[in-house]
Design a protein around this motif. Structure first.
Motif, PDB file in Angstrom:
ATOM      1  N   ALA A   1     -10.816   1.805  -1.088  1.00  0.00           N
ATOM      2  CA  ALA A   1     -10.351   2.911  -1.554  1.00  0.00           C
ATOM      3  C   ALA A   1      -9.607   3.717  -0.279  1.00  0.00           C
ATOM      4  O   ALA A   1     -10.068   3.881   0.692  1.00  0.00           O
ATOM      5  CB  ALA A   1     -11.224   4.132  -2.111  1.00  0.00           C
ATOM      6  N   VAL A   2      -8.091   3.859  -0.410  1.00  0.00           N
ATOM      7  CA  VAL A   2      -7.276   4.850   0.494  1.00  0.00           C
ATOM      8  C   VAL A   2      -6.567   5.970  -0.006  1.00  0.00           C
ATOM      9  O   VAL A   2      -6.326   5.763  -1.120  1.00  0.00           O
ATOM     10  CB  VAL A   2      -6.227   3.535   1.209  1.00  0.00           C
TER      11      VAL A   2
ATOM     12  N   VAL B   1       0.752  -1.107  -0.073  1.00  0.00           N
ATOM     13  CA  VAL B   1       0.009  -0.065  -0.001  1.00  0.00           C
ATOM     14  C   VAL B   1       0.905   1.403   0.177  1.00  0.00           C
ATOM     15  O   VAL B   1       1.810   1.336   0.696  1.00  0.00           O
ATOM     16  CB  VAL B   1      -0.936  -0.088   1.435  1.00  0.00           C
ATOM     17  N   PRO B   2       0.848   2.079  -1.082  1.00  0.00           N
ATOM     18  CA  PRO B   2       1.717   3.268  -0.822  1.00  0.00           C
ATOM     19  C   PRO B   2       1.060   4.131   0.269  1.00  0.00           C
ATOM     20  O   PRO B   2      -0.026   4.380   0.351  1.00  0.00           O
ATOM     21  CB  PRO B   2       1.208   4.132  -2.398  1.00  0.00           C
ATOM     22  N   GLU B   3       1.999   4.874   0.808  1.00  0.00           N
ATOM     23  CA  GLU B   3       1.905   5.765   2.005  1.00  0.00           C
ATOM     24  C   GLU B   3       1.473   7.183   1.540  1.00  0.00           C
ATOM     25  O   GLU B   3       0.954   7.731   2.466  1.00  0.00           O
ATOM     26  CB  GLU B   3       3.251   5.968   2.708  1.00  0.00           C
ATOM     27  N   THR B   4       1.428   7.457   0.141  1.00  0.00           N
ATOM     28  CA  THR B   4       1.121   8.596  -0.164  1.00  0.00           C
ATOM     29  C   THR B   4       0.037   8.474  -1.390  1.00  0.00           C
ATOM     30  O   THR B   4       0.640   7.673  -2.154  1.00  0.00           O
ATOM     31  CB  THR B   4       2.244   9.696  -0.401  1.00  0.00           C
ATOM     32  N   GLY B   5      -0.984   9.636  -1.599  1.00  0.00           N
ATOM     33  CA  GLY B   5      -1.610   9.456  -2.706  1.00  0.00           C
ATOM     34  C   GLY B   5      -2.852   8.497  -2.677  1.00  0.00           C
ATOM     35  O   GLY B   5      -3.076   7.977  -1.530  1.00  0.00           O
ATOM     36  N   ASP B   6      -3.752   8.438  -3.741  1.00  0.00           N
ATOM     37  CA  ASP B   6      -4.834   7.537  -3.849  1.00  0.00           C
ATOM     38  C   ASP B   6      -4.678   6.330  -4.377  1.00  0.00           C
ATOM     39  O   ASP B   6      -3.659   6.086  -5.152  1.00  0.00           O
ATOM     40  CB  ASP B   6      -5.818   8.208  -4.805  1.00  0.00           C
ATOM     41  N   ALA B   7      -5.162   5.171  -3.711  1.00  0.00           N
ATOM     42  CA  ALA B   7      -4.929   3.964  -4.335  1.00  0.00           C
ATOM     43  C   ALA B   7      -6.197   2.917  -3.994  1.00  0.00           C
ATOM     44  O   ALA B   7      -7.093   3.299  -3.137  1.00  0.00           O
ATOM     45  CB  ALA B   7      -3.572   3.388  -3.607  1.00  0.00           C
ATOM     46  N   TRP B   8      -6.165   2.040  -4.608  1.00  0.00           N
ATOM     47  CA  TRP B   8      -7.215   0.796  -4.155  1.00  0.00           C
ATOM     48  C   TRP B   8      -6.588  -0.618  -3.834  1.00  0.00           C
ATOM     49  O   TRP B   8      -5.532  -0.981  -4.379  1.00  0.00           O
ATOM     50  CB  TRP B   8      -8.073   0.678  -5.671  1.00  0.00           C
ATOM     51  N   ILE B   9      -7.283  -1.059  -2.954  1.00  0.00           N
ATOM     52  CA  ILE B   9      -6.874  -2.387  -2.430  1.00  0.00           C
ATOM     53  C   ILE B   9      -7.881  -3.450  -2.672  1.00  0.00           C
ATOM     54  O   ILE B   9      -9.265  -3.438  -2.261  1.00  0.00           O
ATOM     55  CB  ILE B   9      -6.533  -2.566  -0.895  1.00  0.00           C
ATOM     56  N   LEU B  10      -7.725  -4.478  -3.338  1.00  0.00           N
ATOM     57  CA  LEU B  10      -9.050  -5.315  -3.679  1.00  0.00           C
ATOM     58  C   LEU B  10      -8.578  -6.736  -3.486  1.00  0.00           C
ATOM     59  O   LEU B  10      -7.426  -7.092  -3.802  1.00  0.00           O
ATOM     60  CB  LEU B  10      -9.228  -5.182  -5.231  1.00  0.00           C
ATOM     61  N   ASP B  11      -9.529  -7.667  -3.292  1.00  0.00           N
ATOM     62  CA  ASP B  11      -9.447  -9.216  -3.315  1.00  0.00           C
ATOM     63  C   ASP B  11     -10.628  -9.711  -3.932  1.00  0.00           C
ATOM     64  O   ASP B  11     -11.844  -9.563  -3.931  1.00  0.00           O
ATOM     65  CB  ASP B  11      -9.565  -9.554  -1.923  1.00  0.00           C
ATOM     66  N   PRO B  12     -10.270 -10.349  -4.997  1.00  0.00           N
ATOM     67  CA  PRO B  12     -11.458 -10.695  -5.961  1.00  0.00           C
ATOM     68  C   PRO B  12     -12.296 -11.803  -5.347  1.00  0.00           C
ATOM     69  O   PRO B  12     -13.550 -11.789  -5.642  1.00  0.00           O
ATOM     70  CB  PRO B  12     -10.613 -11.146  -7.134  1.00  0.00           C
ATOM     71  N   ILE B  13     -11.719 -12.582  -4.531  1.00  0.00           N
ATOM     72  CA  ILE B  13     -12.449 -13.651  -4.076  1.00  0.00           C
ATOM     73  C   ILE B  13     -11.722 -13.964  -2.635  1.00  0.00           C
ATOM     74  O   ILE B  13     -10.778 -14.471  -2.667  1.00  0.00           O
ATOM     75  CB  ILE B  13     -12.683 -15.073  -4.587  1.00  0.00           C
ATOM     76  N   ASP B  14     -12.134 -13.476  -1.328  1.00  0.00           N
ATOM     77  CA  ASP B  14     -11.926 -13.762  -0.349  1.00  0.00           C
ATOM     78  C   ASP B  14     -12.354 -14.711   0.382  1.00  0.00           C
ATOM     79  O   ASP B  14     -13.841 -14.663   0.621  1.00  0.00           O
ATOM     80  CB  ASP B  14     -11.819 -12.334   0.593  1.00  0.00           C
TER      81      ASP B  14
ATOM     82  N   ASP C   1      -4.712   5.684   4.459  1.00  0.00           N
ATOM     83  CA  ASP C   1      -5.800   5.250   5.105  1.00  0.00           C
ATOM     84  C   ASP C   1      -7.085   5.170   4.459  1.00  0.00           C
ATOM     85  O   ASP C   1      -7.446   5.850   3.686  1.00  0.00           O
ATOM     86  CB  ASP C   1      -6.047   6.806   6.097  1.00  0.00           C
ATOM     87  N   PRO C   2      -7.658   4.323   4.631  1.00  0.00           N
ATOM     88  CA  PRO C   2      -9.128   3.912   4.256  1.00  0.00           C
ATOM     89  C   PRO C   2     -10.185   5.021   4.097  1.00  0.00           C
ATOM     90  O   PRO C   2     -10.295   5.709   5.171  1.00  0.00           O
ATOM     91  CB  PRO C   2      -9.891   2.595   4.726  1.00  0.00           C
ATOM     92  N   VAL C   3     -10.688   5.501   3.178  1.00  0.00           N
ATOM     93  CA  VAL C   3     -11.830   6.316   2.722  1.00  0.00           C
ATOM     94  C   VAL C   3     -12.997   5.839   2.638  1.00  0.00           C
ATOM     95  O   VAL C   3     -14.245   6.508   2.503  1.00  0.00           O
ATOM     96  CB  VAL C   3     -11.561   7.554   1.977  1.00  0.00           C
ATOM     97  N   ALA C   4     -13.092   4.461   1.924  1.00  0.00           N
ATOM     98  CA  ALA C   4     -14.404   3.831   1.374  1.00  0.00           C
ATOM     99  C   ALA C   4     -14.013   2.416   1.239  1.00  0.00           C
ATOM    100  O   ALA C   4     -12.840   2.095   0.979  1.00  0.00           O
ATOM    101  CB  ALA C   4     -14.853   4.581   0.031  1.00  0.00           C
ATOM    102  N   ALA C   5     -15.087   1.664   1.491  1.00  0.00           N
ATOM    103  CA  ALA C   5     -15.064   0.171   0.939  1.00  0.00           C
ATOM    104  C   ALA C   5     -16.315  -0.405   0.734  1.00  0.00           C
ATOM    105  O   ALA C   5     -17.254  -0.052   1.243  1.00  0.00           O
ATOM    106  CB  ALA C   5     -14.348  -0.570   2.448  1.00  0.00           C
TER     107      ALA C   5
END
Length: 258
Positions: free
Chosen positions: A105-106, A74-87, A110-114
């Motif tokens: 979305a982070v 996870v990048p420490e700066t900027g906008d990014a997304w974290i995904l698991d297609p099948i957890d 830090d997460p801002v939406a999920a």
């Protein structure tokens, strides 16, 4: 609903559609790190579908994903997304309905939406920066305060490196707490804590961001508490995770010898 929350929900839904089309079908699988850590062609195709939705709206954002050649940190700066297609791939491959798609979305790590979708039973969990909803209804963690009534769910992968520690956790659950469930999908487990179905979820050792960030964000927005094993505020690179309704979080930590 914020735009990133809407995109997270739409992306998870796209992955869910692909996964449901292949659910309980004869599909190709491969081992990753161990015999119990597998990837299927459904994981890979669902991840493509999720990434396509994100790219349509935020083409310049970093996407951190479990499968393929996507970044793993996870990048420490900027906008990014974290995904698991099948957890919960093992559940998925065995025909159990407890699996999900998880998208977070982070911003500056830090997460801002999920969003977490459980298409096999029709549930959708979403969180923005202010609240948590299950199937469109604002929902909170449980109000149980008595640890002897708590339902606790050990989560994250069990392997040869932590099997003994997990046995100690199981013993403590049955000796000191109300009851125990092992769900088989970390993100489903955290979503169930957020929705008030489970009082505590805990995982030992390294927690991959695709297994945790979306669900941890939901627990917090539903009014719960998420820490590492020492009781410090949890973040994506913490050692271990404890997510609870917050009513007796410190008491739960004291019961376990992490």
């Amino acid at each position: 609903m914020t735009d990133r929350e809407a995109v997270a929900e739409a992306a998870a839904a796209a992955g869910a559609e692909v996964a449901m089309e292949m659910f309980e079908e004869d599909i190709e699988t491969n081992e990753k790190s161990s015999k119990t850590d597998v990837v299927s062609e459904a994981d890979e195709k669902a991840q493509v579908a999720i990434r396509e939705v994100i790219a349509d709206h935020y083409p310049d954002d970093v996407v951190v994903g479990e499968e393929g050649d996507t970044p793993k940190a996870v990048p420490e700066t900027g906008d990014a997304w974290i995904l698991d297609p099948i957890d919960g791939t093992t559940n998925y491959l065995h025909g159990f309905t407890t699996w999900c798609q998880a998208v977070a979305a982070v911003r500056d790590a830090d997460p801002v939406a999920a969003a977490v979708t459980r298409p096999a039973i029709g549930d959708t969990f979403v969180a923005d920066e202010d609240s948590f909803r299950k199937n469109g209804v604002e929902t909170t963690v449980s109000e149980e305060t008595d640890v002897e009534r708590f339902v606790v769910a050990p989560t994250l992968r069990v392997d040869d490196s932590n099997r003994g520690r997990y046995l100690d956790v199981v013993e403590t659950c049955f000796r000191e707490l109300g009851d125990m469930r092992r769900i088989g999908s970390a993100q489903v487990t955290f979503a169930m804590v957020a929705a008030g179905n489970i009082d505590v979820a805990l995982g030992l050792g390294e927690s991959h961001p695709w297994d945790t960030v979306a669900g941890a964000h939901m627990v917090r927005k539903a009014g719960g508490t998420v820490t590492d094993l020492d009781g410090e505020p949890w973040r994506h690179d913490s050692d271990g995770i404890v997510a609870s309704n917050g009513e007796a979080h410190d008491d739960v930590l004291d019961l376990f010898e992490f």
